[in-house]
Design a protein around this motif. Structure first.
Motif, PDB file in Angstrom:
ATOM      1  N   LEU A  30      11.997 -12.152   6.724  1.00  0.00           N
ATOM      2  CA  LEU A  30      11.135 -11.130   6.134  1.00  0.00           C
ATOM      3  C   LEU A  30      10.123 -11.839   5.245  1.00  0.00           C
ATOM      4  CD1 LEU A  30      10.285  -8.232   5.382  1.00  0.00           C
ATOM      5  CD2 LEU A  30      12.042  -8.293   3.596  1.00  0.00           C
ATOM      6  N   THR A  31       8.844 -11.679   5.550  1.00  0.00           N
ATOM      7  CA  THR A  31       7.788 -12.238   4.731  1.00  0.00           C
ATOM      8  C   THR A  31       7.203 -11.141   3.848  1.00  0.00           C
ATOM      9  OG1 THR A  31       7.198 -13.908   6.384  1.00  0.00           O
ATOM     10  CG2 THR A  31       5.527 -13.371   4.742  1.00  0.00           C
ATOM     11  N   LEU A  32       7.238 -11.366   2.540  1.00  0.00           N
ATOM     12  CA  LEU A  32       6.568 -10.477   1.586  1.00  0.00           C
ATOM     13  C   LEU A  32       5.198 -11.078   1.318  1.00  0.00           C
ATOM     14  CD1 LEU A  32       9.501  -9.820  -0.916  1.00  0.00           C
ATOM     15  CD2 LEU A  32       8.919  -8.580   1.179  1.00  0.00           C
ATOM     16  N   ARG A  33       4.165 -10.383   1.728  1.00  0.00           N
ATOM     17  CA  ARG A  33       2.800 -10.899   1.629  1.00  0.00           C
ATOM     18  C   ARG A  33       2.046 -10.125   0.547  1.00  0.00           C
ATOM     19  NH1 ARG A  33       0.073 -12.456   7.076  1.00  0.00           N
ATOM     20  NH2 ARG A  33       1.529 -14.177   6.637  1.00  0.00           N
ATOM     21  N   PHE A  34       1.689 -10.824  -0.527  1.00  0.00           N
ATOM     22  CA  PHE A  34       1.055 -10.199  -1.684  1.00  0.00           C
ATOM     23  C   PHE A  34      -0.460 -10.422  -1.638  1.00  0.00           C
ATOM     24  CE2 PHE A  34       5.391 -11.145  -2.782  1.00  0.00           C
ATOM     25  CZ  PHE A  34       5.806 -10.099  -3.600  1.00  0.00           C
ATOM     26  N   TYR A  35      -1.212  -9.324  -1.716  1.00  0.00           N
ATOM     27  CA  TYR A  35      -2.674  -9.383  -1.773  1.00  0.00           C
ATOM     28  C   TYR A  35      -3.148  -8.921  -3.150  1.00  0.00           C
ATOM     29  CZ  TYR A  35      -3.401 -10.053   3.266  1.00  0.00           C
ATOM     30  OH  TYR A  35      -3.436 -10.552   4.546  1.00  0.00           O
ATOM     31  N   PRO A  36      -4.083  -9.649  -3.770  1.00  0.00           N
ATOM     32  CA  PRO A  36      -4.634  -9.204  -5.056  1.00  0.00           C
ATOM     33  C   PRO A  36      -5.745  -8.183  -4.842  1.00  0.00           C
ATOM     34  CG  PRO A  36      -5.623 -11.298  -4.453  1.00  0.00           C
ATOM     35  CD  PRO A  36      -4.660 -10.950  -3.352  1.00  0.00           C
ATOM     36  N   VAL A 180      10.038  -0.822  -4.220  1.00  0.00           N
ATOM     37  CA  VAL A 180       9.114  -0.300  -3.209  1.00  0.00           C
ATOM     38  C   VAL A 180       9.888  -0.153  -1.903  1.00  0.00           C
ATOM     39  CG1 VAL A 180       7.034  -1.269  -4.254  1.00  0.00           C
ATOM     40  CG2 VAL A 180       8.327  -2.629  -2.599  1.00  0.00           C
ATOM     41  N   PRO A 181       9.469   0.772  -1.038  1.00  0.00           N
ATOM     42  CA  PRO A 181      10.190   0.952   0.227  1.00  0.00           C
ATOM     43  C   PRO A 181       9.983  -0.222   1.163  1.00  0.00           C
ATOM     44  CG  PRO A 181       8.225   2.337   0.170  1.00  0.00           C
ATOM     45  CD  PRO A 181       8.378   1.740  -1.197  1.00  0.00           C
ATOM     46  N   LEU A 182      11.001  -0.492   1.961  1.00  0.00           N
ATOM     47  CA  LEU A 182      10.915  -1.508   3.005  1.00  0.00           C
ATOM     48  C   LEU A 182      10.729  -0.796   4.331  1.00  0.00           C
ATOM     49  CD1 LEU A 182      11.159  -4.375   4.162  1.00  0.00           C
ATOM     50  CD2 LEU A 182      13.647  -4.092   4.149  1.00  0.00           C
ATOM     51  N   ALA A 183       9.542  -0.932   4.912  1.00  0.00           N
ATOM     52  CA  ALA A 183       9.252  -0.301   6.193  1.00  0.00           C
ATOM     53  C   ALA A 183       9.762  -1.197   7.305  1.00  0.00           C
ATOM     54  CB  ALA A 183       7.750  -0.065   6.322  1.00  0.00           C
ATOM     55  N   ASN A 184      10.908  -0.842   7.871  1.00  0.00           N
ATOM     56  CA  ASN A 184      11.512  -1.647   8.940  1.00  0.00           C
ATOM     57  C   ASN A 184      10.939  -1.185  10.271  1.00  0.00           C
ATOM     58  OD1 ASN A 184      13.198  -3.053  10.698  1.00  0.00           O
ATOM     59  ND2 ASN A 184      14.914  -2.953   9.273  1.00  0.00           N
ATOM     60  N   ASP A 185      10.096  -2.007  10.870  1.00  0.00           N
ATOM     61  CA  ASP A 185       9.397  -1.617  12.091  1.00  0.00           C
ATOM     62  C   ASP A 185      10.347  -1.373  13.263  1.00  0.00           C
ATOM     63  OD1 ASP A 185       7.038  -1.778  10.725  1.00  0.00           O
ATOM     64  OD2 ASP A 185       6.649  -3.860  11.308  1.00  0.00           O
ATOM     65  N   SER A 186      11.265  -2.306  13.478  1.00  0.00           N
ATOM     66  CA  SER A 186      12.167  -2.126  14.618  1.00  0.00           C
ATOM     67  C   SER A 186      13.508  -2.812  14.412  1.00  0.00           C
ATOM     68  CB  SER A 186      11.513  -2.681  15.887  1.00  0.00           C
ATOM     69  OG  SER A 186      11.367  -4.083  15.790  1.00  0.00           O
ATOM     70  N   GLY A 187      13.522  -3.892  13.623  1.00  0.00           N
ATOM     71  CA  GLY A 187      14.739  -4.673  13.502  1.00  0.00           C
ATOM     72  C   GLY A 187      14.893  -5.721  14.576  1.00  0.00           C
ATOM     73  N   PHE A 188      13.949  -5.759  15.544  1.00  0.00           N
ATOM     74  CA  PHE A 188      14.046  -6.711  16.654  1.00  0.00           C
ATOM     75  C   PHE A 188      13.406  -8.056  16.324  1.00  0.00           C
ATOM     76  CE2 PHE A 188      14.875  -2.836  18.981  1.00  0.00           C
ATOM     77  CZ  PHE A 188      15.789  -3.231  19.936  1.00  0.00           C
ATOM     78  N   PHE A 189      12.399  -8.047  15.468  1.00  0.00           N
ATOM     79  CA  PHE A 189      11.602  -9.257  15.268  1.00  0.00           C
ATOM     80  C   PHE A 189      11.473  -9.585  13.779  1.00  0.00           C
ATOM     81  CE2 PHE A 189       9.931  -6.800  18.887  1.00  0.00           C
ATOM     82  CZ  PHE A 189      10.250  -7.667  19.913  1.00  0.00           C
ATOM     83  N   ASP A 190      11.029 -10.825  13.505  1.00  0.00           N
ATOM     84  CA  ASP A 190      10.665 -11.174  12.139  1.00  0.00           C
ATOM     85  C   ASP A 190       9.601 -10.196  11.650  1.00  0.00           C
ATOM     86  OD1 ASP A 190      12.388 -13.294  12.345  1.00  0.00           O
ATOM     87  OD2 ASP A 190      10.836 -14.788  12.722  1.00  0.00           O
ATOM     88  N   GLN A 191       9.581  -9.970  10.366  1.00  0.00           N
ATOM     89  CA  GLN A 191       8.745  -8.889   9.841  1.00  0.00           C
ATOM     90  C   GLN A 191       7.896  -9.371   8.673  1.00  0.00           C
ATOM     91  OE1 GLN A 191      10.805  -5.128   9.480  1.00  0.00           O
ATOM     92  NE2 GLN A 191       9.644  -4.598   7.639  1.00  0.00           N
ATOM     93  N   ILE A 192       6.699  -8.785   8.559  1.00  0.00           N
ATOM     94  CA  ILE A 192       5.828  -9.015   7.408  1.00  0.00           C
ATOM     95  C   ILE A 192       5.620  -7.683   6.695  1.00  0.00           C
ATOM     96  CG2 ILE A 192       3.543  -9.721   6.616  1.00  0.00           C
ATOM     97  CD1 ILE A 192       3.345 -11.566   9.019  1.00  0.00           C
ATOM     98  N   THR A 193       5.956  -7.640   5.417  1.00  0.00           N
ATOM     99  CA  THR A 193       5.690  -6.469   4.583  1.00  0.00           C
ATOM    100  C   THR A 193       4.570  -6.833   3.617  1.00  0.00           C
ATOM    101  OG1 THR A 193       7.928  -5.557   4.740  1.00  0.00           O
ATOM    102  CG2 THR A 193       6.630  -4.936   2.818  1.00  0.00           C
ATOM    103  N   THR A 194       3.502  -6.069   3.655  1.00  0.00           N
ATOM    104  CA  THR A 194       2.317  -6.358   2.847  1.00  0.00           C
ATOM    105  C   THR A 194       2.336  -5.537   1.574  1.00  0.00           C
ATOM    106  OG1 THR A 194       1.054  -6.798   4.866  1.00  0.00           O
ATOM    107  CG2 THR A 194      -0.195  -6.442   2.855  1.00  0.00           C
ATOM    108  N   LEU A 195       2.188  -6.219   0.452  1.00  0.00           N
ATOM    109  CA  LEU A 195       2.187  -5.556  -0.850  1.00  0.00           C
ATOM    110  C   LEU A 195       0.843  -5.738  -1.540  1.00  0.00           C
ATOM    111  CD1 LEU A 195       5.341  -7.111  -0.735  1.00  0.00           C
ATOM    112  CD2 LEU A 195       5.573  -5.230  -2.334  1.00  0.00           C
ATOM    113  N   LYS A 196       0.377  -4.683  -2.152  1.00  0.00           N
ATOM    114  CA  LYS A 196      -0.867  -4.669  -2.903  1.00  0.00           C
ATOM    115  C   LYS A 196      -0.545  -4.875  -4.384  1.00  0.00           C
ATOM    116  CE  LYS A 196      -4.539  -1.345  -4.090  1.00  0.00           C
ATOM    117  NZ  LYS A 196      -5.054   0.023  -3.796  1.00  0.00           N
ATOM    118  N   VAL A 197      -1.182  -5.869  -5.000  1.00  0.00           N
ATOM    119  CA  VAL A 197      -1.045  -6.097  -6.438  1.00  0.00           C
ATOM    120  C   VAL A 197      -2.375  -5.690  -7.067  1.00  0.00           C
ATOM    121  CG1 VAL A 197      -0.320  -7.704  -8.226  1.00  0.00           C
ATOM    122  CG2 VAL A 197       0.383  -8.104  -5.851  1.00  0.00           C
ATOM    123  N   ASP A 198      -2.395  -4.515  -7.675  1.00  0.00           N
ATOM    124  CA  ASP A 198      -3.643  -3.949  -8.191  1.00  0.00           C
ATOM    125  C   ASP A 198      -3.802  -4.320  -9.672  1.00  0.00           C
ATOM    126  OD1 ASP A 198      -5.881  -2.554  -8.869  1.00  0.00           O
ATOM    127  OD2 ASP A 198      -5.096  -0.570  -8.356  1.00  0.00           O
TER     128      ASP A 198
END
Length: 238
Positions: A30-36, A180-198
C-alpha cells in the motif's frame, strides 16, 4: 460421460474460488501518496501567488517539511502497525509528492488509515533514532523541546515590504491523530491511496491568520497553538 462434465466443472470452479481467495488474502503493498495543496490547487513553490488570509499582501512558500508518524491500518477484526513509523514528508522534488510504502499488507482486512501529524511524546523526548527521526537534523530543536513537527518558510510581500515567514511548529500538545478512509479498490493488486495535505488550513481558520502580524512562530506556545489547531483538518483523501 455425463457425470464427468459436472465433476470437471465443480473442480474448475473450486480452483477459481481458491485462486481468488489466495489472491485476496496474499500480502500487497500500500503506497500512501501525499500531495501538497493550497486550497483547491496543488502547491507551487517559490511563486508569490498566495493571498495573505488575514491581511494585505501575497506570500510564497520556499521550504516545507512535515512529520507523519505511527501509521496504523484499522479493520473490523485487526490492526496493522507500521514499524519505525516516522516519516519526514518533503515535496521539493521533481515528482511533487511524497510516498510512504507499507509492504506485505492484507489490504482487504482494513477500511481506514490512522496516523499522527507530528511526533508522539515518547519519541519526541527520546534520543533513540527511529525512521526519519534525527536529533542532529534540521527538524530537531533540542533534547528539552524535541522535534519540529512542521517547518514552513517563505516570504510575504505587503505594502512594498518583504517579510520573512518562519513557522516551526512542535511541542507535545501539538501531536494530532487523524483518521481517513482506506478505499480498497479490489484487494487483488498493490494499491496507491492519494492524500491531500492542504496547508492553507493552517492560516484559513475561523479567524484567518494575518501573516503580516504573525510572521514568525517558534517557541511562543500561544502562536504555536494557533497554527497547530488546524492539524485535524490538514489531511483528506484526494
Amino acid at each position: 460421460m455425463t457425470k464427468t462434465i459436472p465433476l470437471l466443472t465443480t473442480l474448475l470452479l473450486a480452483a477459481v474460488v481458491a485462486g481468488i481467495t489466495w489472491q485476496l488474502q496474499s500480502p500487497k503493498s500500500l503506497t500512501l501518496r501525499f500531495y501538497p495543496y493550497m486550497g483547491e490547487q496543488v502547491l507551487v513553490f517559490n511563486d508569490l501567488r498566495y493571498q495573505n488570509p488575514g491581511g494585505p499582501g501575497k506570500f510564497l512558500i520556499r521550504d516545507l517539511q512535515l512529520f507523519i508518524s505511527n501509521i496504523h491500518l484499522i479493520g473490523k477484526k485487526q490492526t496493522y502497525r507500521q514499524p519505525d513509523s516516522y516519516h519526514l514528508l518533503r515535496f521539493d522534488n521533481d515528482k511533487g509528492y511524497f510516498d510512504i510504502v507499507l509492504k506485505d499488507v492484507a489490504l482487504n482486512e482494513y477500511d481506514r488509515i490512522e496516523l499522527g501529524i507530528g511526533v508522539d511524546p515518547d519519541a519526541n523526548g527520546s534520543i533513540v533514532f527511529s525512521g526519519d527521526l534525527d536529533p542532529n537534523g534540521r527538524m530537531a530543536w533540542n533534547w528539552q523541546v524535541g522535534y519540529k513537527f512542521l517547518l514552513l518558510e517563505g516570504r510575504l510581500t505587503s505594502n512594498e515590504k518583504s517579510i520573512p515567514l518562519v513557522y516551526h511548529i512542535g511541542f507535545d500538545e501539538s501531536y494530532t491523530r487523524v483518521t481517513v478512509p482506506l478505499a480498497n479498490d479490489s484487494g487483488f493488486f498493490d494499491q496507491i491511496t492519494t492524500l491531500k495535505v492542504d496547508f492553507s488550513k493552517l492560516f484559513m481558520q475561523e479567524t484567518p491568520v494575518n501573516m503580516e502580524q504573525v510572521s514568525t512562530v517558534k517557541f511562543d506556545p500561544d502562536n504555536v497553538r494557533l497554527i497547530a489547531q488546524a492539524f485535524p483538518d490538514l489531511l483528506s483523501i484526494n
